[in-house]
Motif scaffolding. Structure first.
Motif, PDB file in Angstrom:
ATOM      1  N   GLN A  49     131.269 -65.890 -31.865  1.00  0.00           N
ATOM      2  CA  GLN A  49     131.894 -67.215 -31.808  1.00  0.00           C
ATOM      3  C   GLN A  49     130.906 -68.342 -32.049  1.00  0.00           C
ATOM      4  O   GLN A  49     131.188 -69.299 -32.745  1.00  0.00           O
ATOM      5  N   GLN A  50     129.749 -68.257 -31.380  1.00  0.00           N
ATOM      6  CA  GLN A  50     128.847 -69.411 -31.342  1.00  0.00           C
ATOM      7  C   GLN A  50     127.743 -69.358 -32.387  1.00  0.00           C
ATOM      8  O   GLN A  50     127.033 -70.339 -32.564  1.00  0.00           O
ATOM      9  N   TRP A 114     122.612 -77.029 -25.110  1.00  0.00           N
ATOM     10  CA  TRP A 114     123.584 -76.025 -25.518  1.00  0.00           C
ATOM     11  C   TRP A 114     124.984 -76.641 -25.580  1.00  0.00           C
ATOM     12  O   TRP A 114     125.822 -76.263 -26.406  1.00  0.00           O
ATOM     13  N   PRO A 117     126.219 -78.787 -29.197  1.00  0.00           N
ATOM     14  CA  PRO A 117     126.816 -78.097 -30.353  1.00  0.00           C
ATOM     15  C   PRO A 117     128.058 -77.270 -30.027  1.00  0.00           C
ATOM     16  O   PRO A 117     128.871 -77.029 -30.914  1.00  0.00           O
ATOM     17  N   THR A 118     128.207 -76.790 -28.793  1.00  0.00           N
ATOM     18  CA  THR A 118     129.354 -75.923 -28.502  1.00  0.00           C
ATOM     19  C   THR A 118     130.531 -76.717 -27.934  1.00  0.00           C
ATOM     20  O   THR A 118     131.613 -76.706 -28.501  1.00  0.00           O
ATOM     21  N   TRP A 119     130.311 -77.431 -26.830  1.00  0.00           N
ATOM     22  CA  TRP A 119     131.413 -78.167 -26.211  1.00  0.00           C
ATOM     23  C   TRP A 119     131.689 -79.488 -26.922  1.00  0.00           C
ATOM     24  O   TRP A 119     132.788 -80.024 -26.848  1.00  0.00           O
ATOM     25  N   GLY A 120     130.636 -80.056 -27.521  1.00  0.00           N
ATOM     26  CA  GLY A 120     130.771 -81.371 -28.131  1.00  0.00           C
ATOM     27  C   GLY A 120     130.251 -82.492 -27.254  1.00  0.00           C
ATOM     28  O   GLY A 120     130.494 -83.661 -27.538  1.00  0.00           O
ATOM     29  N   THR A 121     129.527 -82.165 -26.181  1.00  0.00           N
ATOM     30  CA  THR A 121     128.985 -83.208 -25.314  1.00  0.00           C
ATOM     31  C   THR A 121     127.726 -82.700 -24.625  1.00  0.00           C
ATOM     32  O   THR A 121     127.605 -81.514 -24.357  1.00  0.00           O
ATOM     33  N   LEU A 183     134.635 -77.271 -17.284  1.00  0.00           N
ATOM     34  CA  LEU A 183     134.399 -77.096 -18.717  1.00  0.00           C
ATOM     35  C   LEU A 183     133.476 -75.902 -18.921  1.00  0.00           C
ATOM     36  O   LEU A 183     133.560 -75.177 -19.895  1.00  0.00           O
ATOM     37  N   HIS A 184     132.555 -75.707 -17.948  1.00  0.00           N
ATOM     38  CA  HIS A 184     131.651 -74.569 -17.996  1.00  0.00           C
ATOM     39  C   HIS A 184     132.477 -73.285 -17.928  1.00  0.00           C
ATOM     40  O   HIS A 184     133.402 -73.189 -17.138  1.00  0.00           O
TER      41      HIS A 184
ATOM     42  N   PRO B  96     134.463 -80.824 -32.078  1.00  0.00           N
ATOM     43  CA  PRO B  96     133.321 -79.897 -32.008  1.00  0.00           C
ATOM     44  C   PRO B  96     133.558 -78.654 -32.869  1.00  0.00           C
ATOM     45  O   PRO B  96     134.702 -78.306 -33.150  1.00  0.00           O
ATOM     46  N   LEU B  98     133.375 -75.547 -32.241  1.00  0.00           N
ATOM     47  CA  LEU B  98     134.109 -74.435 -31.646  1.00  0.00           C
ATOM     48  C   LEU B  98     135.571 -74.777 -31.385  1.00  0.00           C
ATOM     49  O   LEU B  98     136.299 -73.977 -30.804  1.00  0.00           O
ATOM     50  N   ALA B 123     135.378 -78.686 -26.731  1.00  0.00           N
ATOM     51  CA  ALA B 123     135.733 -77.273 -26.877  1.00  0.00           C
ATOM     52  C   ALA B 123     135.302 -76.551 -25.613  1.00  0.00           C
ATOM     53  O   ALA B 123     134.249 -76.832 -25.055  1.00  0.00           O
TER      54      ALA B 123
END
Lengths: 247, 136
Positions: A49-50, A114, A117-121, A183-184, B96, B98, B123
Motif C-alpha cells: 500500500q505505502q 511518516w 506522505p501517508t495520512w496527508g498531515t 487516525l493512527h 493524500p 493513500l 487518509a
C-alpha cells in the motif's frame, strides 16, 4: 539468582558489574544494528500500500516502544527506591529519563515525517499522538525536577513519587488506538487475530527493536554508573576504584 | 526482605497512591470520553450523536465505485461508509496519496443539507504490512 540481584543493589558491586555490562550491550547493539539497518533499507520488501515510505517503521516503532518501556522500567526503579531507599535504584531511575525522552522525541519526529506522505498531515490531535506528546512533557518535567536542587539526593523521593504518578499515561498510549477512534492505525503486532505483517518484515522489525533496546540499556547503565560514583564520591569504595582515583 | 514494618508501610503507601491516581485518571477519561474521539462514524452522525453546528470529522471507508472527479477542477465527490450507513462527501483540494476507493479516510467539515462539505481530507491507512505479491 536472587542473591546476585541483591548484591547488584550494593553500590560498589553495581559499579563493577555495570561497566562490562554496558560495553557488552553496546557491542550487541552494533552487531544487531548493522544487519538491522540493512534489512530496514534494502533487505525487506516494499509495502503493497505505502511503497517505500513504510520503511520508517523500522525506526519509528522501536523508538515508540522504548519510550514506553523505559518509562515502565524507571517506574520499577522508583518503586524499588520508595521501598528500599537504595542509591542504585535512585540513580537508575534518573539515568533512564533522558534516554526515554530522546526515544519519545524520535518516535514523534519519525511519526510526523511518516504522517505527511501517508495520512496527508504532519500532526493531528488524536488520542495516540496526543498521549505520546504528553509522555514527552512528563519526561521533561521529571528531568527538570531531577536537577532542581544541587544535592540530588534531596529530590529522590519526590522524583520517585511523580514517576509512579506519570505511569498512568503509559497504558493510555498503548491502548489509545483500541479505546478511541484515532487516525493512527491499530496494532500490527500483539493484536489478536490474523498475521498483519509479512514474516520477513516482522523479523526485521524485531532485529531493529533489539538493537535499539540494547543501545538504550547500554546508555542508561553508563549514565547510572557515573551518577552513582558522583553521588557516593565521599565513600570509601569510590576512592578504592582505580579509574576514579584523583592524581 | 519484606518483613520490616517500615518497608511494608512504604509499599502500602505507594500502592495506595498508584491506586488513587489511576482511579482519578479513569474518572477524568470517562468524563472526557466524548472529546477523545477523533472522528465520528456515518452511523453516529446520522443518529445525531455528533455535536451539531460546528466543524467535525467523520471517518470510514471510501465506498468502492463512489469516487467522482469533476472535470477541470480539484473538486471530488464520494460516499463515506461504515458498512451500515453512508454519507455523501464533497471536497475541493489535493488528496493524500493513500486516499483511494475501498480504503479508510477521515474528512473534516460540516454537514450541509445532507451532504458533508469537507475542508480537509486525511487518509487512514490500516495496520497491515505486506509485500505486493502477497496482497489479497
Amino acid at each position: 539468582m536472587l542473591t546476585f540481584l541483591k548484591q547488584l543493589g550494593s553500590p560498589p558491586r553495581f559499579f563493577k558489574v555495570s561497566g562490562p555490562l554496558s560495553r557488552g550491550l553496546t557491542i550487541a547493539a552494533a552487531l544487531l544494528g548493522i544487519p538491522g539497518l540493512w534489512l530496514a533499507l534494502a533487505g525487506t520488501p516494499t509495502d503493497a500500500q505505502q511503497g517505500e515510505v513504510y520503511r520508517i517503521i523500522y525506526l519509528h516503532v522501536p523508538a515508540a516502544w522504548m519510550s514506553m518501556f523505559l518509562y515502565s522500567v524507571a517506574t520499577g526503579y522508583a518503586v524499588l527506591y520508595w521501598i528500599w531507599r537504595s542509591p542504585v535504584s535512585a540513580v537508575m531511575m534518573r539515568a533512564l529519563l533522558p534516554t526515554g525522552a530522546w526515544m519519545t522525541l524520535v518516535a514523534l519526529v519519525t511519526g510526523s515525517l511518516w504522517g505527511k506522505p501517508t495520512w496527508g498531515t504532519y500532526w493531528v490531535w488524536d488520542a495516540r499522538l496526543t498521549s505520546e506528546l504528553m509522555l514527552l512533557f512528563i519526561y521533561l518535567g521529571l528531568m527538570a525536577l531531577a536537577h532542581l536542587v544541587e544535592d540530588e539526593t534531596k529530590t529522590d523521593r519526590a522524583l520517585a513519587l511523580f514517576t509512579v504518578v506519570g505511569m498512568v499515561n503509559i497504558p493510555l498510549i498503548y491502548f489509545s488506538v483500541v479505546f478511541w477512534n484515532t487516525l493512527h492505525q491499530g496494532m500490527s503486532i500483539g493484536a489478536p487475530g490474523a498475521a498483519r505483517m509479512a514474516p520477513e518484515m516482522k523479523i526485521a522489525l524485531l532485529v531493529c527493536t533489539f538493537a535499539v533496546w540494547f543501545a538504550c540499556a547500554a546508555i542508561a547503565l553508563a549514565r547510572g554508573r557515573w551518577l552513582l560514583a558522583m553521588r557516593e564520591a565521599r565513600s570509601r569504595w569510590v576512592r578504592e576504584v582505580p579509574e576514579l582515583a584523583t592524581p | 526482605m519484606m518483613k520490616s514494618p517500615t518497608r511494608r508501610r512504604r509499599l502500602l503507601w505507594i500502592a495506595a497512591i498508584a491506586l488513587a491516581v489511576s482511579g482519578t485518571a479513569w474518572g477524568v477519561i470517562r468524563a472526557f470520553n466524548d472529546n477523545m474521539v477523533f472522528f465520528y462514524t456515518p452511523s453516529q452522525l446520522l443518529a445525531g450523536e455528533a455535536p451539531g453546528g460546528r466543524s467535525l470529522r467523520i471517518g470510514g471507508m471510501v465506498e468502492a465505485g463512489s469516487l467522482e472527479r469533476e472535470a477541470g477542477t480539484l473538486t471530488i465527490r464520494f460516499r463515506i461508509t461504515d458498512q451500515q450507513h453512508t454519507v455523501p462527501v464533497t471536497y475541493t483540494g489535493v488528496t493524500p496519496d493513500l486516499f483511494k476507493e475501498g480504503k479508510g479516510a477521515v474528512a473534516q467539515g460540516e454537514l450541509r443539507n445532507g451532504v458533508f462539505v469537507a475542508s480537509e481530507i486525511l487518509a487512514k491507512h490500516d495496520e497491515n504490512y505486506m509485500p505486493p505479491k502477497l496482497k489479497n
